[in-house]
Design a protein around this motif. Structure first.
Motif, PDB file in Angstrom:
ATOM      1  N   ALA A 102     -22.287  26.578  35.201  1.00  0.00           N
ATOM      2  CA  ALA A 102     -22.416  27.793  36.013  1.00  0.00           C
ATOM      3  C   ALA A 102     -21.188  28.000  36.890  1.00  0.00           C
ATOM      4  CB  ALA A 102     -23.677  27.710  36.874  1.00  0.00           C
ATOM      5  N   LEU A 103     -20.720  26.934  37.519  1.00  0.00           N
ATOM      6  CA  LEU A 103     -19.528  27.046  38.368  1.00  0.00           C
ATOM      7  C   LEU A 103     -18.309  27.431  37.544  1.00  0.00           C
ATOM      8  CD1 LEU A 103     -20.004  23.918  40.677  1.00  0.00           C
ATOM      9  CD2 LEU A 103     -20.275  26.319  41.329  1.00  0.00           C
ATOM     10  N   ALA A 104     -18.177  26.843  36.361  1.00  0.00           N
ATOM     11  CA  ALA A 104     -17.024  27.135  35.516  1.00  0.00           C
ATOM     12  C   ALA A 104     -17.056  28.578  35.023  1.00  0.00           C
ATOM     13  CB  ALA A 104     -16.991  26.168  34.335  1.00  0.00           C
ATOM     14  N   ILE A 105     -18.204  29.037  34.550  1.00  0.00           N
ATOM     15  CA  ILE A 105     -18.313  30.417  34.055  1.00  0.00           C
ATOM     16  C   ILE A 105     -18.015  31.403  35.169  1.00  0.00           C
ATOM     17  CG2 ILE A 105     -19.940  32.154  33.204  1.00  0.00           C
ATOM     18  CD1 ILE A 105     -21.340  29.896  31.654  1.00  0.00           C
ATOM     19  N   THR A 170     -28.383  24.329  46.360  1.00  0.00           N
ATOM     20  CA  THR A 170     -28.987  25.625  46.089  1.00  0.00           C
ATOM     21  C   THR A 170     -28.672  26.027  44.657  1.00  0.00           C
ATOM     22  OG1 THR A 170     -29.206  27.908  46.867  1.00  0.00           O
ATOM     23  CG2 THR A 170     -26.991  26.977  46.845  1.00  0.00           C
ATOM     24  N   THR A 171     -29.282  27.087  44.192  1.00  0.00           N
ATOM     25  CA  THR A 171     -29.028  27.564  42.840  1.00  0.00           C
ATOM     26  C   THR A 171     -27.674  28.257  42.768  1.00  0.00           C
ATOM     27  OG1 THR A 171     -31.403  27.898  42.503  1.00  0.00           O
ATOM     28  CG2 THR A 171     -29.915  29.015  40.995  1.00  0.00           C
ATOM     29  N   VAL A 172     -26.909  27.937  41.747  1.00  0.00           N
ATOM     30  CA  VAL A 172     -25.595  28.558  41.552  1.00  0.00           C
ATOM     31  C   VAL A 172     -25.804  29.922  40.900  1.00  0.00           C
ATOM     32  CG1 VAL A 172     -23.330  28.346  40.468  1.00  0.00           C
ATOM     33  CG2 VAL A 172     -24.520  26.294  41.275  1.00  0.00           C
ATOM     34  N   ILE A 173     -25.574  30.962  41.652  1.00  0.00           N
ATOM     35  CA  ILE A 173     -25.792  32.326  41.166  1.00  0.00           C
ATOM     36  C   ILE A 173     -24.457  33.072  41.121  1.00  0.00           C
ATOM     37  CG2 ILE A 173     -28.175  32.414  41.945  1.00  0.00           C
ATOM     38  CD1 ILE A 173     -27.228  33.927  44.411  1.00  0.00           C
ATOM     39  N   GLY A 174     -24.521  34.369  40.903  1.00  0.00           N
ATOM     40  CA  GLY A 174     -23.307  35.176  40.838  1.00  0.00           C
ATOM     41  C   GLY A 174     -22.628  35.147  39.494  1.00  0.00           C
ATOM     42  N   LEU A 175     -23.339  34.721  38.448  1.00  0.00           N
ATOM     43  CA  LEU A 175     -22.767  34.684  37.108  1.00  0.00           C
ATOM     44  C   LEU A 175     -22.774  36.085  36.496  1.00  0.00           C
ATOM     45  CD1 LEU A 175     -23.554  31.664  37.693  1.00  0.00           C
ATOM     46  CD2 LEU A 175     -23.924  31.440  35.242  1.00  0.00           C
ATOM     47  N   PRO A 176     -21.872  36.347  35.550  1.00  0.00           N
ATOM     48  CA  PRO A 176     -21.884  37.675  34.901  1.00  0.00           C
ATOM     49  C   PRO A 176     -23.210  37.907  34.193  1.00  0.00           C
ATOM     50  CG  PRO A 176     -20.446  36.140  33.735  1.00  0.00           C
ATOM     51  CD  PRO A 176     -20.794  35.499  35.034  1.00  0.00           C
ATOM     52  N   SER A 284     -29.625  25.894  29.518  1.00  0.00           N
ATOM     53  CA  SER A 284     -30.460  26.290  30.652  1.00  0.00           C
ATOM     54  C   SER A 284     -29.748  27.321  31.526  1.00  0.00           C
ATOM     55  CB  SER A 284     -30.834  25.060  31.480  1.00  0.00           C
ATOM     56  OG  SER A 284     -31.504  25.435  32.666  1.00  0.00           O
ATOM     57  N   THR A 285     -28.455  27.113  31.740  1.00  0.00           N
ATOM     58  CA  THR A 285     -27.675  28.072  32.533  1.00  0.00           C
ATOM     59  C   THR A 285     -27.659  29.447  31.868  1.00  0.00           C
ATOM     60  OG1 THR A 285     -26.253  26.333  33.432  1.00  0.00           O
ATOM     61  CG2 THR A 285     -25.385  28.568  33.457  1.00  0.00           C
ATOM     62  N   LEU A 286     -27.473  29.463  30.551  1.00  0.00           N
ATOM     63  CA  LEU A 286     -27.463  30.751  29.845  1.00  0.00           C
ATOM     64  C   LEU A 286     -28.827  31.423  29.904  1.00  0.00           C
ATOM     65  CD1 LEU A 286     -25.408  30.046  26.590  1.00  0.00           C
ATOM     66  CD2 LEU A 286     -24.598  30.808  28.836  1.00  0.00           C
ATOM     67  N   ARG A 287     -29.875  30.638  29.749  1.00  0.00           N
ATOM     68  CA  ARG A 287     -31.218  31.216  29.695  1.00  0.00           C
ATOM     69  C   ARG A 287     -31.625  31.841  31.023  1.00  0.00           C
ATOM     70  NH1 ARG A 287     -36.885  27.953  28.494  1.00  0.00           N
ATOM     71  NH2 ARG A 287     -38.233  29.796  28.497  1.00  0.00           N
ATOM     72  N   PHE A 288     -31.297  31.164  32.141  1.00  0.00           N
ATOM     73  CA  PHE A 288     -31.754  31.627  33.450  1.00  0.00           C
ATOM     74  C   PHE A 288     -30.653  32.313  34.251  1.00  0.00           C
ATOM     75  CE2 PHE A 288     -34.485  27.955  32.371  1.00  0.00           C
ATOM     76  CZ  PHE A 288     -35.697  28.615  32.314  1.00  0.00           C
ATOM     77  N   THR A 289     -29.454  32.449  33.667  1.00  0.00           N
ATOM     78  CA  THR A 289     -28.319  33.093  34.338  1.00  0.00           C
ATOM     79  C   THR A 289     -28.037  32.461  35.692  1.00  0.00           C
ATOM     80  OG1 THR A 289     -29.240  35.112  33.354  1.00  0.00           O
ATOM     81  CG2 THR A 289     -27.240  35.349  34.641  1.00  0.00           C
ATOM     82  N   ALA A 290     -28.164  31.151  35.749  1.00  0.00           N
ATOM     83  CA  ALA A 290     -27.925  30.419  36.994  1.00  0.00           C
ATOM     84  C   ALA A 290     -27.846  28.934  36.679  1.00  0.00           C
ATOM     85  CB  ALA A 290     -29.037  30.684  38.015  1.00  0.00           C
ATOM     86  N   GLY A 291     -27.194  28.201  37.553  1.00  0.00           N
ATOM     87  CA  GLY A 291     -27.126  26.754  37.424  1.00  0.00           C
ATOM     88  C   GLY A 291     -28.026  26.101  38.452  1.00  0.00           C
ATOM     89  N   SER A 292     -28.809  25.121  38.009  1.00  0.00           N
ATOM     90  CA  SER A 292     -29.757  24.469  38.911  1.00  0.00           C
ATOM     91  C   SER A 292     -29.576  22.957  38.861  1.00  0.00           C
ATOM     92  CB  SER A 292     -31.197  24.831  38.542  1.00  0.00           C
ATOM     93  OG  SER A 292     -32.114  24.068  39.295  1.00  0.00           O
ATOM     94  N   ALA A 293     -29.604  22.323  40.035  1.00  0.00           N
ATOM     95  CA  ALA A 293     -29.482  20.869  40.125  1.00  0.00           C
ATOM     96  C   ALA A 293     -30.829  20.172  40.058  1.00  0.00           C
ATOM     97  CB  ALA A 293     -28.770  20.483  41.426  1.00  0.00           C
ATOM     98  N   VAL A 294     -31.921  20.918  39.890  1.00  0.00           N
ATOM     99  CA  VAL A 294     -33.252  20.298  39.915  1.00  0.00           C
ATOM    100  C   VAL A 294     -34.100  20.754  38.729  1.00  0.00           C
ATOM    101  CG1 VAL A 294     -33.318  19.950  42.412  1.00  0.00           C
ATOM    102  CG2 VAL A 294     -34.059  22.141  41.470  1.00  0.00           C
ATOM    103  N   ILE A 295     -33.458  21.060  37.599  1.00  0.00           N
ATOM    104  CA  ILE A 295     -34.218  21.541  36.454  1.00  0.00           C
ATOM    105  C   ILE A 295     -34.800  20.409  35.625  1.00  0.00           C
ATOM    106  CG2 ILE A 295     -32.935  23.673  36.204  1.00  0.00           C
ATOM    107  CD1 ILE A 295     -31.276  22.323  34.053  1.00  0.00           C
ATOM    108  N   ASN A 296     -34.437  19.166  35.929  1.00  0.00           N
ATOM    109  CA  ASN A 296     -34.734  18.054  35.030  1.00  0.00           C
ATOM    110  C   ASN A 296     -36.078  17.395  35.257  1.00  0.00           C
ATOM    111  OD1 ASN A 296     -33.627  16.921  37.599  1.00  0.00           O
ATOM    112  ND2 ASN A 296     -34.190  15.032  36.594  1.00  0.00           N
ATOM    113  N   ASP A 297     -36.746  17.682  36.360  1.00  0.00           N
ATOM    114  CA  ASP A 297     -37.872  16.868  36.821  1.00  0.00           C
ATOM    115  C   ASP A 297     -38.857  16.459  35.722  1.00  0.00           C
ATOM    116  OD1 ASP A 297     -36.973  16.598  39.345  1.00  0.00           O
ATOM    117  OD2 ASP A 297     -38.206  18.177  40.217  1.00  0.00           O
ATOM    118  N   PRO A 298     -39.438  17.387  34.963  1.00  0.00           N
ATOM    119  CA  PRO A 298     -40.436  16.963  33.974  1.00  0.00           C
ATOM    120  C   PRO A 298     -39.845  16.583  32.624  1.00  0.00           C
ATOM    121  CG  PRO A 298     -40.372  19.336  34.050  1.00  0.00           C
ATOM    122  CD  PRO A 298     -39.321  18.849  35.014  1.00  0.00           C
TER     123      PRO A 298
END
Length: 379
Positions: A102-105, A170-176, A284-298
């Motif tokens: 997400a940060l790179a994109i 926090t969630t990395v937002i602001g992606l195209p 996951s980043t492509l699907r939700f248009t954001a990067g998350s540091a806590v998507i792995n839990d389950p």
């Protein structure tokens, strides 16, 4: 591989009940998956009074999308566990990869790079960053002889902290917004009923009733995952890398004596495990248009459960990629079907746990029977 190779000559000396157990240990997951599908096909319409059906195009595609991250995490685990290892860091590696992509994109797109090259850069950042974690894990395990459980457990905490720091918790937002199409569009669209039809490689511009009747078939993340699975099957079954993986899991000392570069191979395995987790984070980043540091839990435990249910031996030396695919499908079908039956969420965990224990018991019984048959009767 050793267990499978021993099964044929050993089975010749077994009684019919033990032969049945051996056959069951090889095909029970396929049979169980088929029985589950039949069960939910029958029961879901009954419980919903005909309002909902389990076996529909939309539901099948939702199941495929649901297993994508579990399967990608499980693929690397399959190689590692066949080699008698374990990787507890892949869940947080997936989260780190999501943040990195997400940060790179966002950075390269804002710098003026077009959308598709920005997505490619995000993919490379996710896989490369994840692979570094796996490489470090492998070096410590192979060269310093630290148990894999300890190394990957410790690195999971480190990676978790790095992911949270990079995302500023926090969630990395602001992606195209255009990247959402890469994570949610599909190869084929099917609109049911009047004025409907099939659309290939083109998203139909519809709304209202037509939109509600439109199903996505083979979303892009599912297609990419299928390609990765096909490559993994080929590598494990048809290449020297796969044969070395089985040999190390079967008997590491024998592998060393036969000239297999065990240390280098172990480093490659953990790098591979993290790389597939990196792909999962990128999708996951492509699907939700954001990067998350806590998507792995389950997802970590679900991926390990898929590997075990699929017949990969925790003692190493036996297992297959297709087994992991079936294990992931079993978990997805179970949870989806139970949700459609309005079963409480905690019962889903209980059922999956029971299935995991049954899978281990079947694996243990197979090894016990093969071992006894190989040793022969007592003298």
């Amino acid at each position: 591989m050793k267990a499978v190779a021993d099964m044929a000559p050993a089975a010749q000396t077994l009684t019919p009940p033990k032969r049945f157990v051996l056959a069951l240990s090889r095909f029970w997951a396929w049979a169980f998956l088929a029985l589950m599908i039949v069960f939910f096909v029958v029961t879901v319409p009954i419980v919903s009074n005909g309002a909902v059906n389990f076996l529909t195009v939309r539901n099948s595609q939702n199941i495929l999308v649901a297993i994508t991250p579990i399967l990608l995490l499980g693929l690397g685990q399959t190689f590692v566990i066949i080699a008698a290892g374990i990787d507890l860091s892949v869940g947080w590696v997936m989260s780190l990869a999501s943040v990195l992509s997400a940060l790179a994109i966002r950075a390269v797109f804002n710098a003026g790079l077009p959308l598709f090259p920005s997505v490619v850069v995000g993919f490379l950042a996710a896989v490369a960053g994840a692979s570094v974690v796996g490489f470090v894990n492998g070096v410590i395990i192979a060269k310093l002889k630290v148990p894999a459980f300890i190394v990957t457990l410790g690195s999971s905490f480190i990676v978790r902290g790095v992911a949270l720091l990079m995302s500023e918790n926090t969630t990395v937002i602001g992606l195209p917004p255009g990247i959402r199409a890469y994570g949610n569009d599909a190869l084929v669209y099917f609109i049911r009923g009047e004025a409907g039809g099939l659309y290939f490689l083109a998203t139909p511009e519809v709304s209202g009733e037509l939109l509600r009747r439109m199903d996505r078939i083979l979303p892009y993340p599912v297609v990419l995952t299928a390609i990765v699975v096909a490559i993994a099957i080929f590598v494990l079954r048809k290449t020297q890398f796969g044969r070395h993986t089985y040999a190390i899991g079967g008997n590491v000392e024998a592998a060393i004596r036969t000239g297999i570069p065990v240390d280098r191979h172990i480093i490659s395995l953990y790098t591979l495990s993290s790389a597939t987790a990196g792909i999962a984070g990128f999708l996951s980043t492509l699907r939700f248009t954001a990067g998350s540091a806590v998507i792995n839990d389950p997802l970590l435990l679900a991926s390990i459960a898929a590997v075990i249910i699929g017949g990969v031996s925790l003692f190493g030396g036996a297992g297959s990629v297709m087994g992991t695919v079936i294990g992931a499908l079993i978990i997805a079908v179970l949870t989806t079907g139970l949700v459609m039956l309005n079963v409480e969420a905690f019962w889903q965990f209980i059922v999956v746990g029971v299935v995991v224990i049954v899978a281990v018991l079947i694996d243990q019984s197979r090894d016990l029977i093969i071992g006894r048959a190989t040793r022969g009767p007592p003298t």
